[in-house]
Write a protein that holds these residues in place. Structure first.
Motif, PDB file in Angstrom:
ATOM      1  N   SER A 100       0.549   5.365  -1.065  1.00  0.00           N
ATOM      2  CA  SER A 100       1.485   6.450  -1.340  1.00  0.00           C
ATOM      3  C   SER A 100       2.833   5.898  -1.787  1.00  0.00           C
ATOM      4  N   PHE A 101       3.502   6.695  -2.594  1.00  0.00           N
ATOM      5  CA  PHE A 101       4.854   6.421  -3.091  1.00  0.00           C
ATOM      6  C   PHE A 101       5.639   7.691  -2.805  1.00  0.00           C
ATOM      7  N   ILE A 102       6.493   7.667  -1.773  1.00  0.00           N
ATOM      8  CA  ILE A 102       7.163   8.876  -1.287  1.00  0.00           C
ATOM      9  C   ILE A 102       8.673   8.711  -1.422  1.00  0.00           C
ATOM     10  N   ARG A 123       0.823  -1.220   0.000  1.00  0.00           N
ATOM     11  CA  ARG A 123       0.000   0.000   0.000  1.00  0.00           C
ATOM     12  C   ARG A 123       0.850   1.260   0.000  1.00  0.00           C
ATOM     13  N   ASN A 124       1.865   1.328   0.861  1.00  0.00           N
ATOM     14  CA  ASN A 124       2.697   2.530   0.965  1.00  0.00           C
ATOM     15  C   ASN A 124       4.169   2.168   0.819  1.00  0.00           C
ATOM     16  N   LEU A 125       4.890   3.004   0.077  1.00  0.00           N
ATOM     17  CA  LEU A 125       6.326   2.791  -0.119  1.00  0.00           C
ATOM     18  C   LEU A 125       7.052   4.097   0.146  1.00  0.00           C
ATOM     19  N   GLN A 174       4.860  11.514  -4.121  1.00  0.00           N
ATOM     20  CA  GLN A 174       5.511  12.721  -3.626  1.00  0.00           C
ATOM     21  C   GLN A 174       7.014  12.628  -3.840  1.00  0.00           C
ATOM     22  N   MET A 175       7.572  13.641  -4.488  1.00  0.00           N
ATOM     23  CA  MET A 175       9.008  13.763  -4.683  1.00  0.00           C
ATOM     24  C   MET A 175       9.480  14.939  -3.838  1.00  0.00           C
ATOM     25  N   LEU A 176      10.249  14.657  -2.789  1.00  0.00           N
ATOM     26  CA  LEU A 176      10.621  15.680  -1.816  1.00  0.00           C
ATOM     27  C   LEU A 176      12.097  16.062  -1.960  1.00  0.00           C
ATOM     28  N   LYS A 225      -2.610  11.857  -6.670  1.00  0.00           N
ATOM     29  CA  LYS A 225      -2.056  13.212  -6.653  1.00  0.00           C
ATOM     30  C   LYS A 225      -0.549  13.115  -6.833  1.00  0.00           C
ATOM     31  N   ILE A 226      -0.013  13.841  -7.798  1.00  0.00           N
ATOM     32  CA  ILE A 226       1.412  13.823  -8.098  1.00  0.00           C
ATOM     33  C   ILE A 226       2.020  15.145  -7.643  1.00  0.00           C
ATOM     34  N   GLU A 227       2.973  15.082  -6.694  1.00  0.00           N
ATOM     35  CA  GLU A 227       3.633  16.277  -6.195  1.00  0.00           C
ATOM     36  C   GLU A 227       5.141  16.164  -6.431  1.00  0.00           C
TER      37      GLU A 227
END
Length: 266
Positions: A177-179, A144-146, A210-212, A237-239
């Motif tokens: 989410s893919f962060i 689910r989340n990475l 999300q690309m931080l 949502k692509i950030e």
């Protein structure tokens, strides 16, 4: 030995396991084993474990799992460990096999240097050819989340038709989410499409990307594959931060619905 590792995994009172030698499960050893839910830390100490068909799984939430500092081989569909509703950390891991984990409701953290190669077959430490379940059509991660932690480096490939990463895409479709955190670099390269799961993409996303900070995501298709970069649900949502970077390279025939670096569905 593999039997000592097995006994430790079955013992509810043991939460930290230190690997002191290379371990290889026998060819034809059992596939699935239900083990007690608890925190588990498996310290590889730079050794190798070949799980072959073995997969440990949990009846209830397994809380926190940490695999670190080792090379892992595995042939099972669901990976050496499957743990839904859990936090799983892979730290300084080199994996060769089918899927690293199918833990549909889990959150996975990547730390240090992690390489995952989903392959059709591999040669075991004893020199035996091991065919992986799914024939190369498996993902690296089905979760689910990475979260790629700060400064981490991840390389994920699939030799044949599976997409490297699948986020909240099947079974548990609660958006995930893919962060990619500051300083982390991620490279994904899927194989030639043909009969696997999410065969036409490298990243299947139902959730947010999300690309931080100064993070980087590099997606490359194999020569002649035509595989697109990202397929995402319409509610995704692509950030992308001002200093972050996403690069998608297509190396095959471009046409039809898959003629995009990113494709939104739904």
């Amino acid at each position: 030995t593999y039997q000592e590792l097995e006994n430790a995994m079955k013992n509810r009172e043991i939460t930290v396991i230190n690997v002191l030698n290379d371990i290889s499960f026998p060819v034809g050893y059992g596939e699935y084993l239900l083990i007690p839910s608890r925190n588990i830390r498996l310290n590889g100490n730079n050794h190798t474990i070949d799980f072959k068909n073995r997969c440990y799984y949990f009846h209830d939430a397994a809380k926190n799992i940490n695999f670190n500092n080792m090379t892992i081989y595995g042939a099972n569909y669901y990976g050496p460990i499957a743990a839904n509703i859990s936090d799983i950390t892979y730290e300084n891991i080199n994996y060769i096999g089918a899927q690293l984990t199918a833990s549909w409701s889990a959150t996975v953290h990547i730390k240090g240097n992690v390489t995952v190669n989903s392959v059709i077959s591999y040669t075991s430490p004893e020199g035996v050819k091991i065919n992986t379940y799914g024939g190369g059509g498996q993902q690296n991660l089905q979760i689910r989340n990475l979260i790629f932690e700060e400064g981490s480096n991840y390389i994920g490939t699939s030799e044949w038709s599976g997409s490297p990463i699948q986020i909240a895409y099947t079974v548990d479709t609660t958006p995930g989410s893919f962060i990619v955190k500051d300083g982390a670099t991620v490279k994904l390269q899927g194989g030639v499409p043909g009969g696997g799961e999410d065969t036409y993409t490298n990243l299947a996303l139902n959730g947010n990307l999300q690309m931080l900070g100064k993070s980087k995501l590099d997606i490359v298709s194999q020569e002649g594959s035509g595989r697109l970069g990202i397929i995402a649900s319409l509610n995704s949502k692509i950030e992308i931060g001002s200093e972050a970077e996403i690069k998608i390279t297509r190396n095959g025939v471009i046409g039809g619905s898959w003629a995009y670096g990113m494709y939104l569905y739904g």
